[in-house]
Design a protein around this motif. Structure first.
Motif, PDB file in Angstrom:
ATOM      1  N   GLY A 154       0.824  -1.205   0.000  1.00  0.00           N
ATOM      2  CA  GLY A 154       0.000   0.000   0.000  1.00  0.00           C
ATOM      3  C   GLY A 154       0.858   1.253   0.000  1.00  0.00           C
ATOM      4  O   GLY A 154       0.728   2.123  -0.849  1.00  0.00           O
ATOM      5  N   LEU A 155       1.748   1.376   1.011  1.00  0.00           N
ATOM      6  CA  LEU A 155       2.736   2.452   1.116  1.00  0.00           C
ATOM      7  C   LEU A 155       2.131   3.845   1.257  1.00  0.00           C
ATOM      8  O   LEU A 155       2.853   4.834   1.192  1.00  0.00           O
ATOM      9  N   ASN A 156       0.831   3.922   1.430  1.00  0.00           N
ATOM     10  CA  ASN A 156       0.185   5.218   1.616  1.00  0.00           C
ATOM     11  C   ASN A 156      -1.137   5.001   2.349  1.00  0.00           C
ATOM     12  O   ASN A 156      -2.126   4.601   1.731  1.00  0.00           O
ATOM     13  N   PRO A 157      -1.187   5.246   3.659  1.00  0.00           N
ATOM     14  CA  PRO A 157      -2.422   5.012   4.414  1.00  0.00           C
ATOM     15  C   PRO A 157      -3.621   5.787   3.882  1.00  0.00           C
ATOM     16  O   PRO A 157      -4.751   5.287   3.918  1.00  0.00           O
ATOM     17  N   ALA A 158      -3.392   6.993   3.393  1.00  0.00           N
ATOM     18  CA  ALA A 158      -4.503   7.788   2.868  1.00  0.00           C
ATOM     19  C   ALA A 158      -5.086   7.140   1.617  1.00  0.00           C
ATOM     20  O   ALA A 158      -6.311   7.082   1.438  1.00  0.00           O
ATOM     21  N   ARG A 159      -4.228   6.658   0.746  1.00  0.00           N
ATOM     22  CA  ARG A 159      -4.697   5.984  -0.467  1.00  0.00           C
ATOM     23  C   ARG A 159      -5.504   4.738  -0.109  1.00  0.00           C
ATOM     24  O   ARG A 159      -6.570   4.479  -0.688  1.00  0.00           O
ATOM     25  N   CYS A 160      -5.006   3.970   0.857  1.00  0.00           N
ATOM     26  CA  CYS A 160      -5.716   2.764   1.279  1.00  0.00           C
ATOM     27  C   CYS A 160      -7.038   3.103   1.956  1.00  0.00           C
ATOM     28  O   CYS A 160      -8.025   2.371   1.819  1.00  0.00           O
ATOM     29  N   PHE A 161      -7.066   4.212   2.683  1.00  0.00           N
ATOM     30  CA  PHE A 161      -8.312   4.645   3.309  1.00  0.00           C
ATOM     31  C   PHE A 161      -9.340   5.029   2.250  1.00  0.00           C
ATOM     32  O   PHE A 161     -10.535   4.748   2.391  1.00  0.00           O
ATOM     33  N   ALA A 162      -8.875   5.664   1.179  1.00  0.00           N
ATOM     34  CA  ALA A 162      -9.781   6.025   0.086  1.00  0.00           C
ATOM     35  C   ALA A 162     -10.398   4.779  -0.539  1.00  0.00           C
ATOM     36  O   ALA A 162     -11.603   4.744  -0.823  1.00  0.00           O
ATOM     37  N   PHE A 163      -9.590   3.741  -0.747  1.00  0.00           N
ATOM     38  CA  PHE A 163     -10.116   2.503  -1.324  1.00  0.00           C
ATOM     39  C   PHE A 163     -11.105   1.832  -0.369  1.00  0.00           C
ATOM     40  O   PHE A 163     -12.104   1.252  -0.801  1.00  0.00           O
ATOM     41  N   ALA A 164     -10.823   1.909   0.936  1.00  0.00           N
ATOM     42  CA  ALA A 164     -11.740   1.330   1.922  1.00  0.00           C
ATOM     43  C   ALA A 164     -13.077   2.061   1.915  1.00  0.00           C
ATOM     44  O   ALA A 164     -14.146   1.443   2.009  1.00  0.00           O
ATOM     45  N   VAL A 165     -13.027   3.388   1.787  1.00  0.00           N
ATOM     46  CA  VAL A 165     -14.260   4.168   1.713  1.00  0.00           C
ATOM     47  C   VAL A 165     -15.046   3.801   0.458  1.00  0.00           C
ATOM     48  O   VAL A 165     -16.275   3.651   0.489  1.00  0.00           O
ATOM     49  N   SER A 166     -14.347   3.625  -0.649  1.00  0.00           N
ATOM     50  CA  SER A 166     -15.029   3.341  -1.916  1.00  0.00           C
ATOM     51  C   SER A 166     -15.754   2.000  -1.887  1.00  0.00           C
ATOM     52  O   SER A 166     -16.842   1.869  -2.446  1.00  0.00           O
ATOM     53  N   ARG A 167     -15.166   1.003  -1.235  1.00  0.00           N
ATOM     54  CA  ARG A 167     -15.823  -0.308  -1.190  1.00  0.00           C
ATOM     55  C   ARG A 167     -16.611  -0.535   0.096  1.00  0.00           C
ATOM     56  O   ARG A 167     -17.251  -1.570   0.264  1.00  0.00           O
ATOM     57  N   GLY A 168     -16.545   0.429   1.030  1.00  0.00           N
ATOM     58  CA  GLY A 168     -17.310   0.333   2.267  1.00  0.00           C
ATOM     59  C   GLY A 168     -16.864  -0.792   3.171  1.00  0.00           C
ATOM     60  O   GLY A 168     -17.682  -1.377   3.891  1.00  0.00           O
ATOM     61  N   ASP A 169     -15.574  -1.089   3.188  1.00  0.00           N
ATOM     62  CA  ASP A 169     -15.052  -2.196   3.986  1.00  0.00           C
ATOM     63  C   ASP A 169     -13.803  -1.717   4.726  1.00  0.00           C
ATOM     64  O   ASP A 169     -12.786  -1.419   4.103  1.00  0.00           O
ATOM     65  N   PHE A 170     -13.876  -1.642   6.062  1.00  0.00           N
ATOM     66  CA  PHE A 170     -12.761  -1.154   6.873  1.00  0.00           C
ATOM     67  C   PHE A 170     -12.189  -2.251   7.778  1.00  0.00           C
ATOM     68  O   PHE A 170     -11.480  -1.956   8.733  1.00  0.00           O
ATOM     69  N   LYS A 171     -12.471  -3.504   7.462  1.00  0.00           N
ATOM     70  CA  LYS A 171     -12.131  -4.604   8.360  1.00  0.00           C
ATOM     71  C   LYS A 171     -10.637  -4.682   8.636  1.00  0.00           C
ATOM     72  O   LYS A 171     -10.214  -4.844   9.783  1.00  0.00           O
ATOM     73  N   TYR A 172      -9.810  -4.593   7.598  1.00  0.00           N
ATOM     74  CA  TYR A 172      -8.362  -4.732   7.770  1.00  0.00           C
ATOM     75  C   TYR A 172      -7.641  -3.397   7.582  1.00  0.00           C
ATOM     76  O   TYR A 172      -6.458  -3.370   7.269  1.00  0.00           O
ATOM     77  N   GLN A 173      -8.342  -2.321   7.808  1.00  0.00           N
ATOM     78  CA  GLN A 173      -7.747  -1.004   7.590  1.00  0.00           C
ATOM     79  C   GLN A 173      -6.556  -0.748   8.517  1.00  0.00           C
ATOM     80  O   GLN A 173      -5.634  -0.001   8.168  1.00  0.00           O
ATOM     81  N   TRP A 174      -6.549  -1.388   9.685  1.00  0.00           N
ATOM     82  CA  TRP A 174      -5.452  -1.175  10.635  1.00  0.00           C
ATOM     83  C   TRP A 174      -4.102  -1.578  10.047  1.00  0.00           C
ATOM     84  O   TRP A 174      -3.067  -0.998  10.401  1.00  0.00           O
ATOM     85  N   ILE A 175      -4.107  -2.553   9.135  1.00  0.00           N
ATOM     86  CA  ILE A 175      -2.847  -3.007   8.543  1.00  0.00           C
ATOM     87  C   ILE A 175      -2.178  -1.880   7.772  1.00  0.00           C
ATOM     88  O   ILE A 175      -0.968  -1.647   7.893  1.00  0.00           O
TER      89      ILE A 175
END
Length: 237
Positions: A154-175
């Motif tokens: 991922g290398l970018n928490p903000a980018r990964c957060f954006a993808f989590a928002v888009s798919r509505g799934d935050f289960k493994y966001q802590w990683i």
């Protein structure tokens, strides 16, 4: 081929964004890099927190735009765009470890080619952003295929957060947040403690400052002495 395309496009996109945002924030667009500069003392705490908040809010907005642009079915088909893995093929602990190591590598390279103030004389502000983008492209490309079910770092928490928002799934966001944080903390220890070069620089800086202050005080005393002599000569006249 797609991984190579993404890596090459990152070189141009990231470097251009850093150049474009440099006047406003110094090019802070990645929470991982911002956090690393905070704990190494290159960015003030208050300013760094504002950057992190802005990056996260921007990521949330981007996630909404992805979902709105491509719709639910297409977004879920491609996992929102990235920052995911298949739990049946890899464990969350394995992905966290990989993300932490790769984040450390990325931060280490970014400091070495552009963020460390001592490198300013070597690469300068013109070449630094391009080299940071090249390091991201290299680390990102090298992470593809590390494990089955893991598409890449991922290398970018903000980018990964954006993808989590888009798919509505935050289960493994802590990683995607704690992996980069772990890499940044380890890098901070290396940056501050490992090479004695840093301590030598601090000692030299203190000695230089003391020498400058002594020279300034001597010059002031000499100027005051000359002024007193002139005043005394004037009184005698």
């Amino acid at each position: 081929m797609p991984a190579a395309f993404v890596a090459v496009s990152n070189i141009f996109l990231l470097s251009l964004f850093i150049y474009g945002l440099a006047p406003a924030s110094g090019g802070h667009i990645n929470p991982m890099i911002t956090f690393a500069t905070i704990i190494t003392g290159l960015t003030g705490f208050a300013r760094g927190v504002l950057y992190l908040i802005a990056q996260t809010c921007g990521a949330a907005l981007a996630g909404g735009l992805i979902r709105g642009s491509f719709g639910r079915n297409l977004t879920l088909l491609y996992g929102g765009g990235g920052c995911l893995f298949q739990p049946g093929l890899m464990t969350a602990g394995q992905v966290f470890l990989i993300e932490s190591v790769l984040s450390f590598c990325q931060i280490f390279l970014s400091f070495g080619v552009g963020l460390d103030p001592r490198q300013h004389a070597v690469f300068g502000p013109k070449l630094g952003p391009l080299l940071v983008a090249c390091s991201l492209a290299l680390v990102s490309f090298s992470s593809v295929g590390l494990g089955e079910g893991y598409p890449g770092a991922g290398l970018n928490p903000a980018r990964c957060f954006a993808f989590a928002v888009s798919r509505g799934d935050f289960k493994y966001q802590w990683i995607w947040w704690f992996g980069p944080v772990t890499g940044a903390v380890v890098h901070s220890l290396v940056y501050h403690l490992a090479p004695p070069y840093h301590r030598q620089l601090r000692e030299e800086a203190v000695e230089t400052k003391m020498a400058y202050q002594k020279h300034h005080q001597d010059a002031n005393r000499e100027s005051q002495h000359e002024a007193n002599e002139k005043m005394a000569d004037g009184n005698l006249a």
